[in-house]
Design a protein around this motif. Structure first.
Motif, mmCIF file in Angstrom:
data_model
loop_
_atom_site.group_PDB
_atom_site.id
_atom_site.type_symbol
_atom_site.label_atom_id
_atom_site.label_comp_id
_atom_site.label_asym_id
_atom_site.label_seq_id
_atom_site.Cartn_x
_atom_site.Cartn_y
_atom_site.Cartn_z
ATOM 1 N N TYR A 195 -33.282 -40.991 -50.597
ATOM 2 C CA TYR A 195 -32.275 -39.928 -50.018
ATOM 3 C C TYR A 195 -31.927 -39.341 -50.784
ATOM 4 O O TYR A 195 -31.893 -40.068 -52.632
ATOM 5 C CB TYR A 195 -31.304 -40.254 -49.793
ATOM 6 N N TYR A 196 -31.297 -38.061 -51.425
ATOM 7 C CA TYR A 196 -31.333 -37.309 -52.169
ATOM 8 C C TYR A 196 -29.946 -36.754 -51.394
ATOM 9 O O TYR A 196 -29.861 -36.415 -50.443
ATOM 10 C CB TYR A 196 -32.052 -36.249 -52.340
ATOM 11 N N CYS A 197 -28.732 -36.045 -52.425
ATOM 12 C CA CYS A 197 -27.619 -35.718 -51.994
ATOM 13 C C CYS A 197 -27.808 -34.057 -53.280
ATOM 14 O O CYS A 197 -28.661 -34.195 -54.122
ATOM 15 C CB CYS A 197 -26.636 -36.538 -52.678
ATOM 16 N N ALA A 198 -27.539 -33.409 -53.159
ATOM 17 C CA ALA A 198 -27.474 -31.902 -53.178
ATOM 18 C C ALA A 198 -26.595 -30.993 -53.426
ATOM 19 O O ALA A 198 -25.315 -31.074 -52.145
ATOM 20 C CB ALA A 198 -28.838 -31.115 -52.687
ATOM 21 N N THR A 199 -25.389 -30.121 -53.582
ATOM 22 C CA THR A 199 -24.495 -29.020 -53.894
ATOM 23 C C THR A 199 -24.606 -27.440 -53.199
ATOM 24 O O THR A 199 -25.681 -27.180 -53.581
ATOM 25 C CB THR A 199 -23.516 -29.618 -54.742
ATOM 26 N N ARG A 200 -23.961 -27.074 -52.448
ATOM 27 C CA ARG A 200 -23.762 -25.776 -53.007
ATOM 28 C C ARG A 200 -22.706 -25.718 -52.631
ATOM 29 O O ARG A 200 -21.497 -25.993 -51.879
ATOM 30 C CB ARG A 200 -24.725 -25.417 -51.637
ATOM 31 N N PHE A 201 -22.882 -24.049 -52.240
ATOM 32 C CA PHE A 201 -20.754 -23.486 -52.301
ATOM 33 C C PHE A 201 -20.613 -23.363 -51.556
ATOM 34 O O PHE A 201 -21.064 -22.652 -50.893
ATOM 35 C CB PHE A 201 -20.672 -22.350 -53.216
ATOM 36 N N SER A 202 -19.198 -24.225 -50.984
ATOM 37 C CA SER A 202 -18.166 -24.098 -49.900
ATOM 38 C C SER A 202 -19.173 -24.332 -48.560
ATOM 39 O O SER A 202 -18.682 -25.355 -48.179
ATOM 40 C CB SER A 202 -17.828 -22.103 -50.002
ATOM 41 N N LYS A 203 -19.878 -23.746 -47.915
ATOM 42 C CA LYS A 203 -19.704 -24.532 -46.302
ATOM 43 C C LYS A 203 -21.389 -24.986 -46.348
ATOM 44 O O LYS A 203 -22.353 -25.359 -47.440
ATOM 45 C CB LYS A 203 -20.154 -23.117 -45.103
ATOM 46 N N CYS A 204 -21.327 -25.698 -45.723
ATOM 47 C CA CYS A 204 -22.942 -26.498 -45.422
ATOM 48 C C CYS A 204 -23.901 -25.264 -44.806
ATOM 49 O O CYS A 204 -23.873 -24.395 -43.912
ATOM 50 C CB CYS A 204 -22.587 -27.764 -44.411
ATOM 51 N N SER A 205 -25.219 -26.557 -45.391
ATOM 52 C CA SER A 205 -26.423 -25.929 -44.410
ATOM 53 C C SER A 205 -27.282 -26.448 -44.555
ATOM 54 O O SER A 205 -27.493 -27.735 -45.351
ATOM 55 C CB SER A 205 -26.953 -23.818 -45.744
ATOM 56 N N MET A 206 -28.396 -26.236 -43.488
ATOM 57 C CA MET A 206 -29.464 -27.091 -43.502
ATOM 58 C C MET A 206 -30.493 -26.753 -44.650
ATOM 59 O O MET A 206 -32.290 -26.799 -44.101
ATOM 60 C CB MET A 206 -29.834 -28.172 -42.167
#
Length: 118
Positions: A89-100
């Motif tokens: 299981y990994y976590c990851a970041t992106r700016f602001s809104k979710c996306s798959m």
């Protein structure tokens, strides 16, 4: 330096629960979405759940994601674990809104292994 560190994985029996943590350093989480992904042996990495910057928790089925911006940490609670949940299981970041869209995530942790077996 941005760093994400996952923890909380392990061996658990079917039906059990785990809470995974993703501790982020190098920047504040306030304006970032955090996604949890997983990759089982021989399979492609897939999205599990994501939480946007404006939310403190979200639930989908057996999975609950929550964030504590004061601790710069995001959690993934998994209940009713099944053998098919076995994966890294990994976590990851992106700016602001979710996306798959996996490619839209800029920073990734090293992963934590979850094994569901009796």
């Amino acid at each position: 330096q941005v760093q994400l560190v996952e923890s909380g994985g392990g061996l658990v029996q079917p039906g059990g629960s785990l809470r995974l943590s993703c501790a982020v350093s190098g920047f504040g989480l306030d304006y970032y979405a955090i996604g949890w992904f997983r990759q089982a042996p021989g399979k492609e990495r897939e999205g599990v759940l994501c939480i946007g910057s404006s939310y403190t928790n979200s639930m989908q089925g057996r999975f609950t994601i929550s964030r504590d911006n004061a601790k710069n940490t995001v959690y993934l609670q998994i209940n009713g674990l099944k053998p098919e949940d076995t994966a890294v299981y990994y976590c990851a970041t992106r700016f602001s809104k979710c996306s798959m869209d996996i490619d839209s995530y800029a920073n990734w942790g090293q992963g934590t292994q979850v094994t569901v077996s009796s």
